[in-house]
Scaffold this active site. Structure first.
Site, PDB file in Angstrom:
ATOM      1  N   SER A  58     -10.440  18.885  22.124  1.00  0.00           N
ATOM      2  CA  SER A  58      -9.932  20.323  21.754  1.00  0.00           C
ATOM      3  C   SER A  58     -10.993  21.510  21.939  1.00  0.00           C
ATOM      4  CB  SER A  58      -9.587  20.233  20.274  1.00  0.00           C
ATOM      5  OG  SER A  58      -8.992  21.388  19.910  1.00  0.00           O
TER       6      SER A  58
ATOM      7  N   ASP B 104      -8.697  15.233  14.370  1.00  0.00           N
ATOM      8  CA  ASP B 104      -7.838  14.543  15.071  1.00  0.00           C
ATOM      9  C   ASP B 104      -8.468  13.599  15.803  1.00  0.00           C
ATOM     10  OD1 ASP B 104      -5.522  13.903  16.072  1.00  0.00           O
ATOM     11  OD2 ASP B 104      -5.828  15.396  17.729  1.00  0.00           O
TER      12      ASP B 104
ATOM     13  N   HIS C 212      -5.676  19.593  23.260  1.00  0.00           N
ATOM     14  CA  HIS C 212      -4.834  20.386  22.474  1.00  0.00           C
ATOM     15  C   HIS C 212      -4.770  21.980  23.223  1.00  0.00           C
ATOM     16  CE1 HIS C 212      -6.594  18.386  18.588  1.00  0.00           C
ATOM     17  NE2 HIS C 212      -5.647  17.838  19.198  1.00  0.00           N
TER      18      HIS C 212
END
Length: 364
Positions: A180, A303, A207
């Site tokens: 991310s 995540d 992401h």
């Protein structure tokens, strides 16, 4: 650090144009929730300034003399100890390479800088709205979560001690990577660290919003020197090639005759990320068992932890980026602290370990 109800959100403006710095500052006149904490004409000046200041948002131009904004972005994130960065630049068009690179290096958002004389009206509203949205995120508990990289003016934080699992040996049939905030830099280091003859298929979940994924995949193709594309429903996994999760869905896998193919899952994930690393890891665990490897790189939040548990239960291996090389040690820190990782190292060292496992020889 972080904005709170007791003080305004502190903003640092970084732009080589005195006119731009002045106009941007004036756009916040009358907005008591913001405070212009400083204005820097160069990236190096901003990095030095951040060493002794508590800043919540850095407004950063890209095209500047000397060190440009994108080159300086990782240093600014490290020096600010968790401030959010808003890129405001004439190079920040939707889909532009500078926009993709900024987002994957860790910028919170980008905004196209208008031409001189057009800062009022629509741009002014977008600017305030972006700062408000980013400022609220900066004020939430956990801002800068897991950050351990400190600038030279502050004492270094010792790297956390985490439990490690036994290092795996043997073949790798599928490599799945999640990232991310700051992901492009970490992915670059990891992918360049893979040997050219690494033959396992590679899945990547980063992401990013959907419109940016084709440009992101193109950047990874150039970096890795491997065929790379955005994953589509039914796409087969091909040895040595990279598939990137689309922005509107998660990568899952299915078996179709003798092939393993992609299934795009659009259901909400527990992490609330879209795309999410968890479904990708769960799919790798299901299809490849102890031949699957998951890598968790820099990123905010947790995540990947649920999916990492699935890979470990299936006998596979989880590798995590270390805190010192991460822009944000949230995602890798979560799997490391949960005792799911067998190695916690910089990306290039993780890549060397993957190659040492004779990757690709057991492709099914």
């Amino acid at each position: 650090m972080g904005a709170s109800s007791s003080r305004p959100i502190r903003v640092l403006l970084v732009d080589d144009s005195l006119v731009a710095r002045t106009v941007l500052a004036r756009l916040l006149d009358g907005h008591s929730e913001f405070e212009i904490a400083g204005a820097s004409p160069t990236a190096d000046h901003a990095i030095e300034f951040l060493g002794g200041q508590d800043i919540d948002i850095v407004v950063l131009d890209v095209e500047m003399p000397g060190k440009d904004g994108l080159t300086a972005l990782p240093e600014i994130l490290a020096a600010s100890d968790g401030a959010r960065v808003l890129i405001v630049s004439s190079a920040a068009e939707a889909g532009a390479s500078a926009t993709i690179r900024a987002l994957t290096l860790g910028a919170a958002d980008t905004l196209l800088k208008p031409t001189a004389g057009n800062f009022a009206g629509e741009f002014a509203q977008k600017f305030v709205d972006a700062l408000t949205r980013i400022g609220h995120a900066a004020a939430r508990p956990g801002r800068g979560e897991g950050r351990v990289r400190e600038n030279a003016h502050r004492p270094a934080t010792p790297a956390p001690i985490v439990p490690l699992r036994q290092v795996r040996t043997g073949h790798v049939s599928c490599l799945a990577i999640g990232a991310s905030t700051g992901g492009l830099h970490a992915l670059s280091a990891f992918l360049r660290g893979l040997a050219p003859d690494f033959r396992a298929p590679i899945l990547v979940t980063q992401h990013l919003p959907p419109p940016f994924m084709p440009y992101f995949a193109a950047q990874l193709r150039d970096i890795a020197g491997r065929p790379t594309s955005v994953a589509a429903e039914g796409a087969p996994l091909v040895p040595g090639e990279i598939l990137v999760a689309p922005g509107e869905g998660h990568i899952r896998l299915a078996r179709k005759a003798s092939r393993i193919v992609v299934h795009i899952d659009t259901a909400p994930a527990p992490s609330r990320c879209m795309p999410s690393v968890d479904p990708m890891f769960e799919a790798v665990a299901q299809m490849f068992g102890d031949d699957g490897v998951g890598v968790v790189l820099t990123g905010m939040g947790r995540d990947g932890t649920i999916g990492a548990e699935a890979i470990v239960r299936a006998g596979g291996e989880i590798l995590a980026q270390d805190s010192g090389s991460s822009v944000v040690w949230g995602m890798p820190g979560s799997v490391a602290q949960a005792g799911l990782a067998s190695l916690v190292l910089p990306p290039e060292d993780l890549a060397r370990h993957v190659c040492a496992r004779e990757a690709g020889a057991a492709w099914k």
